[in-house]
Write a protein that holds these residues in place. Structure first.
Motif, short mmCIF file in Angstrom:
data_model
loop_
_atom_site.label_atom_id
_atom_site.label_comp_id
_atom_site.label_asym_id
_atom_site.label_seq_id
_atom_site.Cartn_x
_atom_site.Cartn_y
_atom_site.Cartn_z
N ILE A 145 0.82 -1.20 0.00
CA ILE A 145 0.00 0.00 0.00
C ILE A 145 0.86 1.25 0.00
CG2 ILE A 145 -1.85 1.25 1.17
CD1 ILE A 145 -2.57 -1.51 -0.06
N GLY A 147 0.04 5.40 0.05
CA GLY A 147 -1.01 6.39 0.15
C GLY A 147 -0.77 7.33 1.32
N MET A 162 -12.14 5.10 1.99
CA MET A 162 -11.01 5.01 1.06
C MET A 162 -11.32 5.89 -0.15
SD MET A 162 -9.00 1.57 -0.07
CE MET A 162 -10.28 0.84 -1.10
N LEU A 171 -1.54 10.47 -6.96
CA LEU A 171 -2.03 10.56 -5.59
C LEU A 171 -2.45 12.00 -5.29
CD1 LEU A 171 -2.42 9.10 -2.86
CD2 LEU A 171 -0.08 9.78 -2.30
N LEU A 187 -8.29 7.31 3.81
CA LEU A 187 -7.06 6.86 3.17
C LEU A 187 -7.16 7.17 1.69
CD1 LEU A 187 -4.38 5.23 3.06
CD2 LEU A 187 -5.79 3.17 2.71
N THR A 188 -6.29 8.09 1.22
CA THR A 188 -6.21 8.33 -0.22
C THR A 188 -5.11 7.45 -0.77
OG1 THR A 188 -5.94 9.98 -1.97
CG2 THR A 188 -4.68 10.36 0.04
N LEU A 189 -5.43 6.76 -1.85
CA LEU A 189 -4.62 5.65 -2.29
C LEU A 189 -3.98 5.93 -3.64
CD1 LEU A 189 -4.19 2.86 -0.97
CD2 LEU A 189 -6.01 1.98 -2.43
N TYR A 208 -4.96 -5.58 -4.29
CA TYR A 208 -4.34 -4.38 -3.73
C TYR A 208 -5.33 -3.61 -2.87
CZ TYR A 208 -2.15 0.27 -3.78
OH TYR A 208 -1.62 1.48 -3.43
N PHE A 209 -6.55 -3.45 -3.37
CA PHE A 209 -7.56 -2.69 -2.65
C PHE A 209 -8.11 -3.48 -1.47
CE2 PHE A 209 -7.40 -1.51 -7.11
CZ PHE A 209 -7.03 -0.19 -6.97
N ALA A 212 -5.73 -2.75 1.18
CA ALA A 212 -5.93 -1.39 1.71
C ALA A 212 -7.13 -1.34 2.65
CB ALA A 212 -6.13 -0.42 0.55
#
Length: 423
Positions: A145, A147, A162, A171, A187-189, A208-209, A212
Motif C-alpha cells: 500500500i 497512500g 477510502m 495521488l 485513506l487516499t490511495l 491491492y484494494f 488497503a
C-alpha cells in the motif's frame, strides 16, 4: 494604493478550503466602477487568475455577496465567483492542488475602472487551508500500500473511507484531507500499488484494494461498521468492482462513472474477473477549443459482446450514491447511472440513491476550486473537454459536498456512535 479604500475578508482571511469567505470593499466613491481581481498559483507553479467588474453602492461599498458582477470572468451575484472562475492563460490546464500541507493562497485586489488596468486601490490575501487543526496526515507505505491517511483529532472511533482518485492524476490529497476535516478517517490511495506512478498500467488487481481495506479497518481509531469508498471517473467503476467483489464495503460514492470496467482488465487472486470496455475512436469529435469530446466513444456496455466488462453490482451488499452530470463530455454518465439503477431495480434492490446535476461537467470536486473546462487525458493521450457551464458546475459542487457527507453519515455511522463521529 489608496489609504481610504479597504478590503476585508470575513469572517477571517484564513479559513478552510471548503469554507466560503465574504469579500467586502469600502471607502470607494458612490457608484464608482471597479475591477476585482483574484490570483493564485497551483502546486505545479501554474498561475491562475480571474476578474469581475462591480459598481459600488451609494455608500461607496462593494459586497460580493450582494452586488452583481457586471462583466469579466462571470456575471451576477456570485459570492465565491472569483474563486471558481480562476483560469490559467494556457488552454487545457487543470488546477493541481494535491499536497494537503500547502494552503490554497488567493490574492484579491481591487482596481479603479472596468478595464482592470487602473490604479490598485486595496488588496487582501486569503489563505485556504486543506488541513483543519488537529487532523493528522500519515504517509502510508505498508506492504503493497502506498497512500496517505488522514485521521481527525480526538479518540474516535471514526467512520473509515477510502478515496480513489481519477486515473492519470496520481495521488491527490485534496478531497481526502477535506473529508477528514469533517470527521472521517480517510485513506487516499495511489491506485496502482507501486512507487513509479508514471509506469503504464496494463492490469488492475483487486487484491491491492483488499489489502488497503484491511489496513484501514484494523486502525485502532476506525469504526467497525465497514468502510466507505469515494471515487470519480475511471476510479468510479473501480470502486463499483471493489464494492461488488470485496467484503466490508458499506457505502460507495461513485461520481460520473461507467457501469462497466473501462479500458484496463481487472484481476482478482490471479484470475481476470472483468474484461475492459474499450473506445471507438471514430465517435470522437473535436470542440472549438481543440479538445476532444469523447462522450459517446465508449462501446455499448449492454451489447452482448461486452457482457464480460459489466460490473455485477447487484451482488454488492452496501449502499450506493450514483452522481451524474448531464453535460459530462468525458462519457455519458447519466445514461450509465440510469443503467445501473435500472439493473438494481430489476433485481429487487433499493440500496441506492442517484443525484443528477443538469448543467455540470465531469470534474465534480470539492467546492470553491477553479472550474476545469478541459485538460490532458492520460488514457486518450490528448486534451479532452470535460463539459459543464462554470456557474452551474460550481453550484453542483457545493450541493454534492454536503450530499457526500450526509451519505457517509447515514450509512457508516452506527446510531450509538454518531456523536463520537462528530460529522
Amino acid at each position: 494604493m489608496s489609504s481610504l479604500v479597504r478590503m476585508r475578508l470575513l469572517p477571517s482571511a484564513q479559513c478552510l478550503y471548503t469554507q466560503p469567505v465574504r469579500v467586502l470593499v469600502d471607502g470607494l466613491r458612490s457608484s464608482q466602477v471597479v475591477t476585482m481581481k483574484a490570483r493564485a498559483t497551483d502546486d505545479k507553479g501554474v498561475p491562475f487568475h480571474a476578474s469581475a467588474v462591480y459598481r459600488a453602492d451609494a455608500g461607496g461599498a462593494v459586497d460580493l455577496g450582494r452586488e452583481p458582477s457586471l462583466g469579466g470572468s462571470y456575471t451576477g451575484v456570485e459570492p465565491m465567483g472569483l474563486l471558481w472562475s480562476l483560469r490559467a492563460d494556457a488552454l487545457h490546464t487543470k488546477f493541481h492542488k494535491t499536497d494537503s500541507r500547502r494552503p490554497h493562497v488567493v490574492r484579491f485586489s481591487v482596481h479603479d475602472g472596468e478595464a482592470g488596468a487602473g490604479p490598485l486601490l486595496a488588496e487582501a490575501t486569503n489563505e485556504r487551508r486543506l488541513l483543519a487543526d488537529g487532523v493528522e496526515r500519515q504517509p502510508i507505505k505498508e506492504g503493497n500500500i502506498r497512500g496517505v491517511l488522514f485521521v481527525p483529532p480526538g479518540e474516535g472511533p471514526f467512520p473509515a473511507v477510502m478515496d480513489l482518485y481519477i486515473y492519470g492524476d496520481g495521488l491527490s490529497e485534496r478531497r481526502a484531507s477535506l473529508l477528514a476535516n469533517c470527521g472521517l478517517m480517510v485513506l487516499t490511495l495511489a491506485l496502482y500499488g507501486h512507487d513509479d506512478q508514471s509506469k503504464k498500467v496494463t492490469k488492475l488487481h483487486l487484491d491491492y484494494f483488499e489489502e488497503a481495506i484491511q489496513l484501514l479497518r484494523k486502525h485502532p481509531k476506525a469504526m467497525d461498521s465497514g468502510v466507505g469508498l469515494i471515487s470519480i471517473s475511471k476510479s468510479g467503476d473501480l470502486a463499483l468492482s471493489i464494492a461488488t467483489h470485496l467484503p466490508n464495503v458499506k457505502a460507495t460514492v461513485s461520481i460520473n462513472c461507467c457501469c462497466s470496467n473501462v479500458a484496463i482488465p481487472l484481476f482478482y487472486r490471479g484470475s481476470q474477473i472483468c474484461s475492459p470496455l474499450m473506445y471507438d475512436v471514430s465517435k470522437v469529435t473535436v470542440t472549438k477549443s481543440g479538445a476532444l469530446n469523447v462522450k459517446h466513444s465508449l462501446h455499448d456496455p449492454l451489447a452482448p459482446e461486452n457482457e464480460g466488462s459489466l460490473i455485477p453490482i447487484e451482488r454488492a451488499t452496501g449502499r450506493f450514491l450514483f452522481v451524474a452530470a448531464e453535460d459530462d463530455l468525458n462519457w455519458d454518465s447519466c445514461l450509465f447511472a440510469d443503467q445501473m439503477t435500472e439493473r438494481l431495480r430489476r433485481q429487487g434492490k433499493d440500496n441506492f440513491e442517484k443525484v443528477v446535476y443538469p448543467v455540470a461537467g465531469h470534474y465534480l470536486e470539492p467546492p470553491f476550486g477553479p472550474y476545469c473546462p478541459s485538460s490532458f487525458h492520460g488514457v486518450v493521450g490528448a486534451p479532452v473537454a470535460w463539459g459543464g457551464e462554470p456557474k452551474a458546475h460550481a453550484k453542483a459542487e457545493m450541493h454534492l459536498w454536503n450530499k457526500i457527507q450526509e451519505f457517509f453519515r447515514t450509512h457508516l455511522v452506527p446510531e450509538a456512535g454518531a456523536a463520537k463521529a462528530r460529522l
